[in-house]
Design an enzyme around this catalytic site. Structure first.
Site, PDB file in Angstrom:
ATOM      1  N   ARG A   1       0.818  -1.220   0.000  1.00 19.08           N
ATOM      2  CA  ARG A   1       0.000   0.000   0.000  1.00 19.08           C
ATOM      3  C   ARG A   1       0.847   1.264   0.000  1.00 19.08           C
ATOM      4  O   ARG A   1       0.436   2.277  -0.577  1.00 19.08           O
ATOM      5  CB  ARG A   1      -0.949  -0.008   1.199  1.00 19.08           C
ATOM      6  CG  ARG A   1      -2.034  -1.035   0.985  1.00 19.08           C
ATOM      7  CD  ARG A   1      -3.073  -1.007   2.046  1.00 19.08           C
ATOM      8  NE  ARG A   1      -4.191  -1.828   1.632  1.00 19.08           N
ATOM      9  CZ  ARG A   1      -5.105  -2.337   2.452  1.00 19.08           C
ATOM     10  NH1 ARG A   1      -5.032  -2.091   3.746  1.00 19.08           N
ATOM     11  NH2 ARG A   1      -6.091  -3.061   1.985  1.00 19.08           N
TER      12      ARG A   1
ATOM     13  N   LYS B   1     -21.608 -15.517  -1.342  1.00 22.47           N
ATOM     14  CA  LYS B   1     -22.953 -15.209  -0.848  1.00 22.47           C
ATOM     15  C   LYS B   1     -23.716 -14.205  -1.693  1.00 22.47           C
ATOM     16  O   LYS B   1     -23.172 -13.181  -2.075  1.00 22.47           O
ATOM     17  CB  LYS B   1     -22.830 -14.641   0.561  1.00 22.47           C
ATOM     18  CG  LYS B   1     -22.502 -15.693   1.587  1.00 22.47           C
ATOM     19  CD  LYS B   1     -22.882 -15.187   2.964  1.00 22.47           C
ATOM     20  CE  LYS B   1     -21.777 -15.429   3.957  1.00 22.47           C
ATOM     21  NZ  LYS B   1     -21.459 -14.280   4.773  1.00 22.47           N
TER      22      LYS B   1
ATOM     23  N   GLY C   1     -12.118  -7.484  -2.861  1.00 25.68           N
ATOM     24  CA  GLY C   1     -10.920  -8.091  -2.286  1.00 25.68           C
ATOM     25  C   GLY C   1     -10.640  -9.502  -2.752  1.00 25.68           C
ATOM     26  O   GLY C   1      -9.574  -9.791  -3.296  1.00 25.68           O
TER      27      GLY C   1
ATOM     28  N   GLY D   1     -14.272  -3.202   0.141  1.00 26.05           N
ATOM     29  CA  GLY D   1     -15.575  -2.620   0.485  1.00 26.05           C
ATOM     30  C   GLY D   1     -15.915  -1.426  -0.397  1.00 26.05           C
ATOM     31  O   GLY D   1     -17.059  -1.287  -0.854  1.00 26.05           O
TER      32      GLY D   1
END
Ligand code: AMP
Length: 396
Positions: free
Chosen positions: A39, A200, A353, A376
């Site tokens: 990062r 999901k 992700g 997210g």
């Protein structure tokens, strides 16, 4: 709201100015040691650009989840040290976030110098987007640049509130996310195809719903396919089924039908006798999954069909693997679809992700146009939600 006309660092004058840059330095750490500096490295283009333009840089980020007070284990000290090595120049570290130390060091900054503030989450006002804290951030600088895409879905003081009090722009990392994800959603090269997989339905219902509105074709794989099977009355054995979303799954298929959007589900599957890497497995058509067996990958016919239907796409948005791609016997569907995407010549965007990790692990990273850096944040972007960390930035 369009994200495409937000100011970028290239649209603002920074020479001799104090530029506050919200970075994503939320690196992986173990016992005070950085285990991946990815990062920090990803932030370098924006930092280097601003330094080359003669800015005085004030960098800030969160690291971990401290609870609004100074906590030594979450100090930015290791980040300052690593960043200094990477830039080949001194990075001063303030002892606080917006207190005396930060104010004094910011006031003394010369052109081309770099100051890193302490962990923004040491301030209790940060996650509350407290205007008093936002004003204190703003008082340190002349311009605000947001380059923390991973936190752009959070309305915090250092990601959003501060932009109320300073001229603002996005850095190169956010600019690229806007260019690809924003571009695909607002002005895509068509046909626009969405490939949605993963575990999901509940995590992705908003994404599916938004993409049906935008796409020409939606391709479903992964564990979520079985909730759609269930909604169609097909046998699913012990496959993953999201019971609370069976009705939603049906509504999604109806919506796609009404809008004339092709909605593709697997025609065959690789099923296993249990959820294990060394489970027994076999291929089966989608109307015949026996009791006691679970679908863990799309089958070869489906993979072929999906690869064919990606051919000719202008843009592909992909979120979620086609099966349990971590396990060799259940990775073939994801590999075949990745090859299909790579060969299609389409603009290819990988969001979220787990999808990014799967694509990297299977070796297709270089063949994709864009792999989003925010899990997210990219999901919320794909859901069509406004990201506060982008919405707050000045327009061109
Ligand atoms: P997500 O985070 O929703 O993108 O889901 C990724 C996870 O879904 C991966 O860890 C996969 O192992 C899992 N997954 C994909 N297909 C299946 C399946 N058919 N059954 C169970 N898990 C699956």
């Amino acid at each position: 709201m369009s994200t495409l006309n937000k100011k970028t660092v290239e649209d603002i004058e920074v020479a001799g100015k104090k530029v506050l840059v919200r970075c994503d330095f939320n690196v992986k750490m173990e016992d005070g040691v950085i285990t991946s500096d990815k990062r920090i490295v990803a932030s370098l283009p924006t930092i280097q650009y601003l330094l080359d333009k003669g800015a005085k840089l004030i960098l800030c980020s969160h690291l971990g989840r401290p609870k609004g007070e100074f906590t030594p284990e979450f100090s930015m000290a290791p980040v300052a040290a690593r960043l200094s090595e990477l830039l080949g120049k001194e990075v001063k570290l303030a002892k606080d976030v917006v207190g005396e130390s930060a104010q004094a060091l910011a006031a003394d900054l010369k052109d081309g110098e770099v100051l890193l503030l302490e962990n923004v989450r040491f301030e209790p006002g940060e996650t509350k987007n407290d205007p008093e804290l936002s004003k204190k951030f703003a008082a340190l600088a002349d311009v605000f640049v947001n380059d923390a895409f991973g936190s752009a879905h959070r309305a915090h003081s250092s990601t959003t509130g501060v932009a109320d009090y300073l001229p603002s722009a996005v850095g190169f990392l956010i600019q690229k996310e806007i260019q690809f994800i924003g571009g695909a959603l607002e002005d895509p090269k068509r046909p626009l195809v969405a490939i949605l997989g993963g575990a999901k339905v509940s995590d992705k219902i908003g994404v599916i719903n938004n993409l049906i509105d935008k796409c020409d074709k939606v391709i479903i794989g992964g564990g979520m396919a079985y909730t759609f099977f269930k909604a169609m009355g097909l046998p699913v054995g012990t496959s993953l089924v999201d019971k609370e979303n069976i009705e939603n799954a049906k509504a999604m298929m109806d919506k796609a039908h009404e809008k004339g959007v092709a909605f593709l589900l697997p025609v065959d599957n690789i099923i296993a006798d249990r959820y294990a890497e060394d489970a027994q497995y076999m291929k089966i058509y989608s109307d015949s999954i026996p009791d006691g067996w679970m679908g863990l990958d799309i089958g070869p016919k489906t993979a072929e069909l999906y690869a064919k239907s990606i051919k000719g796409a202008g843009t592909v948005i992909w979120n979620g693997p086609m099966g349990v791609s971590e396990w060799e016997h259940f990775a073939e569907g994801t590999v075949a679809v990745a090859k299909g995407v790579a060969d299609s010549g389409a603009i290819s965007i990988i969001g979220g992700g787990d999808s990014a990790a799967a694509i990297k692990k299977l070796g297709f990273e270089k063949q994709m146009s864009h792999i989003s850096t925010g899990g997210g944040a990219s999901l919320e972007f794909l859901e069509g939600k406004e990201l506060p960390g982008i919405a707050c930035i000045d327009e061109k």
